[in-house]
Write a protein that holds these residues in place. Structure first.
Motif, short mmCIF file in Angstrom:
data_model
loop_
_atom_site.label_atom_id
_atom_site.label_comp_id
_atom_site.label_asym_id
_atom_site.label_seq_id
_atom_site.Cartn_x
_atom_site.Cartn_y
_atom_site.Cartn_z
N ALA A 141 6.26 -3.99 5.21
CA ALA A 141 5.14 -3.07 5.15
C ALA A 141 3.87 -3.86 4.88
CB ALA A 141 5.36 -2.04 4.04
N ILE A 142 2.85 -3.61 5.69
CA ILE A 142 1.52 -4.15 5.42
C ILE A 142 0.80 -3.03 4.69
CG2 ILE A 142 -0.63 -5.02 6.38
CD1 ILE A 142 1.04 -5.92 8.86
N VAL A 143 0.38 -3.31 3.47
CA VAL A 143 -0.19 -2.29 2.59
C VAL A 143 -1.61 -2.70 2.22
CG1 VAL A 143 0.09 -1.16 0.36
CG2 VAL A 143 2.11 -1.80 1.66
N GLU A 144 -2.54 -1.76 2.35
CA GLU A 144 -3.93 -2.00 1.95
C GLU A 144 -4.32 -0.97 0.90
OE1 GLU A 144 -6.95 -2.88 4.89
OE2 GLU A 144 -5.37 -3.35 6.35
N ASP A 145 -4.67 -1.46 -0.28
CA ASP A 145 -5.05 -0.60 -1.40
C ASP A 145 -4.04 0.53 -1.61
OD1 ASP A 145 -7.32 -2.11 -2.11
OD2 ASP A 145 -8.48 -1.13 -0.53
N GLY A 146 -2.77 0.17 -1.54
CA GLY A 146 -1.70 1.13 -1.81
C GLY A 146 -1.27 1.99 -0.65
N VAL A 147 -1.92 1.89 0.50
CA VAL A 147 -1.58 2.71 1.67
C VAL A 147 -0.88 1.84 2.71
CG1 VAL A 147 -2.50 4.14 3.53
CG2 VAL A 147 -3.52 4.26 1.25
N VAL A 148 0.24 2.34 3.23
CA VAL A 148 0.99 1.61 4.25
C VAL A 148 0.23 1.69 5.57
CG1 VAL A 148 3.16 1.46 5.52
CG2 VAL A 148 3.17 2.13 3.10
N LYS A 149 -0.24 0.54 6.06
CA LYS A 149 -0.96 0.47 7.33
C LYS A 149 -0.02 0.19 8.50
CE LYS A 149 -4.98 1.17 5.54
NZ LYS A 149 -5.70 2.40 5.79
N HIS A 150 1.08 -0.50 8.20
CA HIS A 150 2.06 -0.84 9.25
C HIS A 150 3.42 -0.94 8.58
CE1 HIS A 150 3.84 -2.86 12.72
NE2 HIS A 150 4.34 -3.74 11.88
N LEU A 151 4.44 -0.35 9.19
CA LEU A 151 5.80 -0.44 8.70
C LEU A 151 6.71 -0.74 9.87
CD1 LEU A 151 7.81 -0.08 6.29
CD2 LEU A 151 8.09 2.28 7.09
N ALA A 152 7.51 -1.79 9.72
CA ALA A 152 8.49 -2.14 10.75
C ALA A 152 9.85 -2.28 10.08
CB ALA A 152 8.10 -3.44 11.43
N LYS A 153 10.87 -1.68 10.71
CA LYS A 153 12.24 -1.77 10.21
C LYS A 153 13.13 -2.29 11.34
CE LYS A 153 12.26 2.65 9.15
NZ LYS A 153 12.71 3.96 8.72
#
Length: 172
Positions: A141-153
């Motif tokens: 997960a790429i997270v910016e200020d606590g918000v998930v900007k990108h999630l890959a599984k």
């Protein structure tokens, strides 16, 4: 109502998905085996959360070195920290960190020893046949200020494709 009941049964407080806040309410262990004191819920700036099924497993031990090798490139793109979360005890996680030669202070190896963070994030799976218990899916997960900007599984736990460091670096 059924979705809420399913979330409670599964233990998912706030599953990680693109656009969601990281809000598990669970702290993880980084340096003290008896004290969980790292909250991924309160990270500021741009950070990477990398979930792996288990320390010392062959796929994880081949995946994580890419993050170690590319750490400076991630930092140059504004990433403040890379948080590697494994469903293992802290002794195992620290031994794995040492074995991998991880020394960059921006890279954090965290023990989710009870799997509580992973369950709360909705990213666990039954690995009892191979690893003995519930484990983390392989995700990033790429997270910016606590918000998930990108999630890959990954589709399968042994695969390292969309969660490979070079693929994630291109997403930052």
């Amino acid at each position: 109502m059924a979705a809420t009941a399913a979330a409670i049964i599964k233990g998912a407080v706030n599953p990680l998905k693109q656009g969601s806040k990281v809000a598990t309410g669970v702290q993880l262990k980084e340096t003290n085996p008896t004290e969980a004191n790292v909250s991924l819920d309160s990270l500021t700036g741009k950070n990477i959360i990398l979930g792996v099924p288990g320390a010392f497993t062959p796929p994880c031990s081949s995946q994580v070195p890419g993050y170690l090798q590319h750490a400076d490139q991630f930092l140059a793109k504004g990433v403040k920290g890379i948080y590697i979360v494994a469903v293992n005890d802290l002794f195992t996680v620290q031994a794995w960190k040492e074995k991998l030669g991880a020394s960059n202070p921006a890279i954090h190896f965290l023990a989710d020893d009870t799997g509580a963070f992973t369950r709360s994030a909705g990213l666990d799976f039954d690995a009892s046949g191979l690893l003995g218990n519930q484990r983390s899916q392989r995700y990033v997960a790429i997270v910016e200020d606590g918000v998930v900007k990108h999630l890959a599984k990954e589709d399968e736990a042994p695969n390292v494709t969309v969660t490979a460091a070079d693929k994630v670096l291109a997403q930052v």
